[in-house]
Design an enzyme around this catalytic site. Sequence first.
Site, PDB file in Angstrom:
ATOM      1  N   THR A 380       0.859  -1.183   0.000  1.00 56.58           N
ATOM      2  CA  THR A 380       0.000   0.000   0.000  1.00 56.58           C
ATOM      3  C   THR A 380       0.893   1.231   0.000  1.00 56.58           C
ATOM      4  O   THR A 380       2.091   1.120   0.184  1.00 56.58           O
ATOM      5  CB  THR A 380      -0.867  -0.055   1.265  1.00 56.58           C
ATOM      6  N   ASN A 400      -3.731  -3.777  -2.566  1.00 56.83           N
ATOM      7  CA  ASN A 400      -3.671  -4.775  -1.489  1.00 56.83           C
ATOM      8  C   ASN A 400      -2.287  -5.416  -1.479  1.00 56.83           C
ATOM      9  O   ASN A 400      -1.380  -4.870  -0.878  1.00 56.83           O
ATOM     10  CB  ASN A 400      -4.779  -5.818  -1.579  1.00 56.83           C
ATOM     11  N   GLY A 473      -0.836  -3.211   5.800  1.00 55.30           N
ATOM     12  CA  GLY A 473      -1.924  -4.123   6.208  1.00 55.30           C
ATOM     13  C   GLY A 473      -2.344  -3.769   7.627  1.00 55.30           C
ATOM     14  O   GLY A 473      -2.453  -2.591   7.974  1.00 55.30           O
TER      15      GLY A 473
HETATM   16  O1  DON Z   1      -6.993  -2.213   3.120  1.00 55.62           O
HETATM   17  C1  DON Z   1      -6.193  -2.872   3.764  1.00 55.62           C
HETATM   18  O2  DON Z   1      -6.196  -2.914   4.976  1.00 55.62           O
HETATM   19  C2  DON Z   1      -5.130  -3.650   3.020  1.00 55.62           C
HETATM   20  N1  DON Z   1      -5.578  -3.968   1.711  1.00 55.62           N
HETATM   21  C3  DON Z   1      -3.896  -2.855   3.022  1.00 55.62           C
HETATM   22  C4  DON Z   1      -2.744  -3.639   2.459  1.00 55.62           C
HETATM   23  C5  DON Z   1      -1.458  -3.053   2.820  1.00 55.62           C
HETATM   24  O3  DON Z   1      -1.367  -2.077   3.515  1.00 55.62           O
HETATM   25  C6  DON Z   1      -0.266  -3.740   2.360  1.00 55.62           C
HETATM   26  N2  DON Z   1       0.872  -2.893   2.599  1.00 55.62           N
HETATM   27  N3  DON Z   1       1.869  -3.039   3.060  1.00 55.62           N
END
Ligand code: DON
Length: 572
Positions: A380, A400, A473
């Site tokens: 992200t 994602n 995430g």
């Molecule tokens: O919306 C979410 O929580 C995840 N799809 C975010 C994914 C994410 O941050 C991956 N990054 N490092």
Amino acid sequence: MHYKKALSVFLSLSLMLALLVTPTTPAASRAPVRGKHGMVASVSEIASQIGVDIMKRGGNAVDAAVAVGLALAVVWPEAGNLGGGGFMMIRMNDGRAVAVDYREMAPAAAHRNVYLDAQGNYIKDSSVIGHKAAGVPGTVAGFALALEKYGTMKWADVCEPAWKLARDGFPVWYQLETSIKSASRNLALFPDSNRIYLRNGKPYEDGEIFQQPDLAATFERLVKNGPREFYEGETARLIAESMKKHANGWMTMDDLKNYQAKERVPLRTNYRGHEIITMPPPSSGGIALIEMLNILSRYDLKSMGFNSSRELHVKAEAMRRAFADRAEFLGDADFVKVPVAGLTAPKYADKIAATINLNRASTSQKIRHGKPSAYESPETTHFTVVDKDGNVASNTYTLNGSFGSFATVEGTGILLNNEMDDFAAKPGSPNMYGLIQSEKNAVAARKRPLSAMTPTIVLKDGKLWFACGSPGGPTIINTVLQTLINVIDHGMTIQEAVDAPRIHHQWMPDEIVYEVGGVVADVKDRLQLMGHRFTDKPRRAIGDCEAIMIEDRTGIRLGASDPRRGGKAIGY
Ligand code: DON
């Protein structure tokens, strides 16, 4: 007497000296970047510069944020996107605050068991790799909405820099080279991804010029025909055609046409006298952040000391509890009842805090663990923009996973997200982040998967003080939490707060994740004696916080880009 007087003069002099030097003298980290007018903090120097250029041409923070977001789709393809979604938290200097929700929506063909086999078992990788892992992208609709309601410039003008970047190319930098290489096995599965990102087996190296003619053609259509082109024009047609070819028509022209970005009312709380404005559902981030701040406000973190065993203990216990609630109660509030008020109420935090024993770690009960994969990569991305008038846009968006589903829609240069994995493909079983989630976050047509993205704004005396957010995430929420605490409780500068080592606890698995050098051995020993468990190895990095603060005395914008992913804050 004489001695006492000398001592008091000495003490007041030292105090004056300390006051004089503190604001400008960086301690263990760099000084933040200073700008009198506007500032952009993002993971890419090229994108930050584009945002600054837009503001120099008279654009406001939202104009610049949209231009930065579109540029990141070109220069940071693992996360910057047209084929994904996210959230933009905006606060205008007249006090209006809004959360633009452009999270992906499940296509009409989606249903609760779409990723399960006849026996009810999860079909490996089905919500992670390939076209069927994608939700209907929201980025173009979200940016268009933000621009129309809160920006001042024309769509074509903020879109144009990204078009040029895709057409003319830009020099690949080390971070990009590494991210492409680490995704190469899965990118190679899809002919267009293989051709574009891996040059059919000869991936780009640091310094080489990376041109993306297909993506440039998509941007050209967007510039000439406007944002609806993505949802109803040639781009939509190409997406639907690719879906027909690879995934039985999983996402149709109708799905694209019916996609809706929404304005949502942000969540607010007060933490030690400061107003916090943060992301409501379909993010879990704001609710969990407020629950944790409410719990932690019951403890004197400042006197406990940054990352002391006592402070780490209460932080980990607050995280454990907020994530247990996340697993149980949260989903898309357009579809299921989410007890937002209950979870964010100070009284609730009183009850929760009463269950924390200051000498002993709790155990995350109800052991329902699967085997969470060790999947971890920088997917992200967050950026923050403040303009000369004090408007702020704090944006987190994503595909994602790194490079999303790895599938590129033929002829468009658009990578598709794999956001469908943020649903509970099988409620009660962990997803790729090891997160367990309930029926509230089960798959359904047109529903938005639960997110952890937490773009956040902090006010002091009713005025913008700082804003931040992060990828990572589930670790996003805890990264934002710790940045807030570092500034508010520990009095760190914004750069120190961003640089400081982080921890993460998400209830299940029952362990503290920590960064290299972040928890010293004595503290770790002590926490283990209290019953805490740690991951076997520390992580190299948790999150990538991109923050901007307004300096109290001068109003100067202080940009703090996280060193963890090599980003850059640029001001003017
Ligand atoms: O919306 C979410 O929580 C995840 N799809 C975010 C994914 C994410 O941050 C991956 N990054 N490092």
